[in-house]
Design an enzyme around this catalytic site. Sequence first.
Site, PDB file in Angstrom:
ATOM      1  N   CYS A 178       0.677  -0.850  -0.025  1.00 28.81           N
ATOM      2  CA  CYS A 178      -0.071   0.290  -0.069  1.00 28.81           C
ATOM      3  C   CYS A 178       0.481   1.118  -0.108  1.00 28.81           C
ATOM      4  CB  CYS A 178      -0.915  -0.379   1.115  1.00 28.81           C
ATOM      5  SG  CYS A 178      -1.787  -1.362   1.275  1.00 28.81           S
ATOM      6  N   HIS A 223      -3.080   6.991   1.750  1.00 24.77           N
ATOM      7  CA  HIS A 223      -3.705   5.664   1.088  1.00 24.77           C
ATOM      8  C   HIS A 223      -5.219   5.126   1.895  1.00 24.77           C
ATOM      9  CE1 HIS A 223      -4.270   1.306   0.115  1.00 24.77           C
ATOM     10  NE2 HIS A 223      -4.193   0.923   1.759  1.00 24.77           N
ATOM     11  N   ASN A 245     -10.152  -0.113  -1.261  1.00 27.09           N
ATOM     12  CA  ASN A 245      -8.416  -0.186  -1.027  1.00 27.09           C
ATOM     13  C   ASN A 245      -8.366  -1.334  -2.230  1.00 27.09           C
ATOM     14  OD1 ASN A 245      -6.525  -1.085  -0.317  1.00 27.09           O
ATOM     15  ND2 ASN A 245      -6.720  -1.460   1.724  1.00 27.09           N
TER      16      ASN A 245
END
Length: 316
Positions: free
Chosen positions: A113, A242, A272
């Site tokens: 990430c 993120h 995500n």
Amino acid sequence: MTGTRIAALGHYQPAKVLTNDDLTALVDTSDAWISSRVGIRTRHMAGPEEPVDELAAHAAGKALAAAGLAPADIDLVLVATSTAIDRSPNMAARVAARLGMPSPATMDLNVVCAGFTHALATADHAVRAGAARRALVVGADKMTAVTDWTDRTTCVLVGDGAGAAVVEATADDGREPGIGPVLWGSVPEMGHAVRIEGTPPRFAQEGQAVYRWATQRLPALARQTCERSGITPDELAGVVLHQANLRIIEPLAAKIGAVNAIVARDVVDSGNTSAASIPLALSKLVERGELPSGAPVLLFGFGGNLSYAGQVVRIP
């Protein structure tokens, strides 16, 4: 001396949209449960015929077009991804081939990430050192391909997509840099908190551990990142963290002190997307005209390994 700047951005998401209601047919969940815990409403899902490098190439092509550049103008391609299936050729080489680039250096970075912000820093360093003239930096992940669709704690989180940035040299004449100094590091003892392991590989995480770390440790790291660029958090025009969880993103901007910043909330629509999440969210904000040219924006990635990296950039 040589400085760097982001010349242009681009992003891409697959056409198929998976809603929270769609997920109720797969696992015991509900729109209210998902929305209240992570803030996600929809996510995009690539099909089996859409590999990671295709997602990356679409975003990269848009960034090149926005910069007014030809593929031959790029001499370094960096792709941040943790969902590449094959070891070789790597995603960067495949993207270069799809775009018809003649002879760039090609490298993948797997920092999950935090991959895009690591790759952006690497491109910044390479251009400043004279090892590259123009770099193409892509964050791309197909998280739905490594998801256990029977696990309601993880399958509701993920989406697929890609975001890209063109990084080029600029004269360093003492003005504020286009790409500020990176602050990066890791917490190795927490590497188990976010995992993509096994055969076939599957995504798993210890959500509460990541949540506690992000809410407790990240604000100070983000403020240090601003200090390295010589600005204060209240001068930020935007904050792009993120896109993991809306419950992490929204309080953090306040804790950082970015009281005047537009805060990216693309997680609501995209879920995500791992390494894609920061460039995807940033490119959308710029495309919508929400961040003016030259505005300072904090980028900060965190997650797998547990790694983190952030920098302040100026909007092209």
